[in-house]
Design a protein around this motif. Structure first.
Motif, PDB file in Angstrom:
ATOM      1  N   UNK A   1       0.892  -1.401   0.114  1.00 34.27           N
ATOM      2  CA  UNK A   1       0.099   0.060   0.045  1.00 34.27           C
ATOM      3  C   UNK A   1       0.746   1.219  -0.087  1.00 34.27           C
ATOM      4  N   UNK A   2       0.274   2.349  -0.479  1.00 34.40           N
ATOM      5  CA  UNK A   2       0.880   3.652  -0.359  1.00 34.40           C
ATOM      6  C   UNK A   2       0.216   4.612   0.636  1.00 34.40           C
ATOM      7  N   UNK A   3       1.003   4.852   1.579  1.00 29.18           N
ATOM      8  CA  UNK A   3       0.582   5.836   2.658  1.00 29.18           C
ATOM      9  C   UNK A   3       1.262   7.411   2.021  1.00 29.18           C
ATOM     10  N   UNK A   4       1.943   8.031   3.138  1.00 28.45           N
ATOM     11  CA  UNK A   4       2.507   9.182   2.913  1.00 28.45           C
ATOM     12  C   UNK A   4       3.003   9.570   4.233  1.00 28.45           C
ATOM     13  N   UNK A   5       4.090  10.491   4.080  1.00 28.97           N
ATOM     14  CA  UNK A   5       4.719  11.008   5.339  1.00 28.97           C
ATOM     15  C   UNK A   5       3.638  11.784   6.379  1.00 28.97           C
ATOM     16  N   UNK A   6       2.798  12.457   5.177  1.00 28.90           N
ATOM     17  CA  UNK A   6       1.606  13.371   5.708  1.00 28.90           C
ATOM     18  C   UNK A   6       0.627  12.529   6.498  1.00 28.90           C
ATOM     19  N   UNK A   7       0.568  11.165   6.413  1.00 33.92           N
ATOM     20  CA  UNK A   7      -0.245  10.405   7.355  1.00 33.92           C
ATOM     21  C   UNK A   7       0.478  10.294   8.898  1.00 33.92           C
ATOM     22  N   UNK A   8       1.647  10.835   8.747  1.00 30.13           N
ATOM     23  CA  UNK A   8       2.393  10.763  10.207  1.00 30.13           C
ATOM     24  C   UNK A   8       2.483  12.016  10.788  1.00 30.13           C
ATOM     25  N   UNK A   9       2.684  13.087   9.951  1.00 32.50           N
ATOM     26  CA  UNK A   9       3.022  14.435  10.114  1.00 32.50           C
ATOM     27  C   UNK A   9       2.258  15.329   9.390  1.00 32.50           C
TER      28      UNK A   9
END
Length: 253
Positions: free
Chosen positions: A143-151
């Motif tokens: 899957x593709x998340x994003x560092x935006x999902x963490x910060x």
């Protein structure tokens, strides 16, 4: 997991990270099925790698089920990679006191999170029906998340929520699918040279680049694809979200 002679399904495959991943998998010997809503570009990419294009809305359970069946008809579906996604900027309450548009929030979550899960659940079910390889594996979903999902930054509530949901899904799905020999891995990219990042104002992109550790540039989609191949090939990598961001840490804005 051997890539050669396996069937791989890639969403968002008409451009950006999805296109690079589809090309890398094909070069590694997989038969690639490309899913996207952009029929012209998707078909062009498929033709260039001798793949199969299927026009799909990943939020549609019937269309995705048919696409997964079409992939399984070509051979053992061992790999599924979720790259389809959208983004938009909107504050929870804007400077004029107006609340976040709920339809926009629902759309972003529907595509990025629900759509990814829709593909994951159907692809994993197809993988679970396969004979296991020598080491007991049947398949992998990336899957593709994003560092935006963490910060998540200011104005990213919907996007951050959708990508954070993918991060939260990763280990739970890996535990569910472990008894079936199916792994789940998530990649959380930073800023890459894709059309979505290209929509950002130049000043915003410049600010993000200043926060990189090394290298001081946007990521290349091929670097994302390389990590996908590594995840597929490494049987002990499971239930993990991997940052691919050049050491970038997002600031408030």
């Amino acid at each position: 997991m051997r890539i050669e002679n396996a069937v791989a399904l890639v969403t968002g495959a008409s451009s950006g990270l999805g296109e690079a991943t589809a090309r890398a998998l094909a070069e590694a010997g997989a038969r690639v099925v490309l899913l996207d809503r952009d029929a012209d570009s998707g078909q062009a990419v498929a033709d260039s790698i001798d793949g199969k294009f299927v026009h799909v809305d990943i939020t549609d359970r019937t269309e995705v089920a048919e696409a997964v069946n079409a992939a399984a008809d070509l051979g053992p579906l061992r790999v599924a990679v979720n790259c389809a996604g959208v983004g938009d900027g909107c504050r929870v309450v804007d400077r004029k006191g107006r609340p976040h548009d709920l339809a926009l929030f629902e759309r972003i979550v529907a595509i990025n999170l629900t759509g990814s899960f829709n593909v994951l659940r159907l692809a994993a079910a197809a993988m679970a029906s396969l004979a296991a390889t020598e080491d007991g594996e049947r398949g992998i979903v990336v899957n593709t998340a994003s560092i935006a999902g963490l910060e998540g930054q200011t104005g990213q509530a919907a996007y951050a929520a959708s990508k954070g949901g993918i991060v939260g899904l990763t280990l739970a799905a890996a535990r569910d699918l472990g008894p079936h020999g199916v792994r789940v891995v998530t990649i959380a990219p930073g800023i890459f040279g894709t059309a979505m990042v290209g929509l950002l104002p130049l000043a915003t992109r410049a600010d993000l680049l200043e926060n990189l550790a090394f290298p001081p540039r946007t990521g290349h989609p091929e670097e994302f694809a390389d990590l996908v191949l590594s995840a597929v090939r490494n049987p002990y990598l499971n239930g993990e979200t991997i940052r691919l961001d050049g050491g970038l840490r997002m600031t408030n804005r």
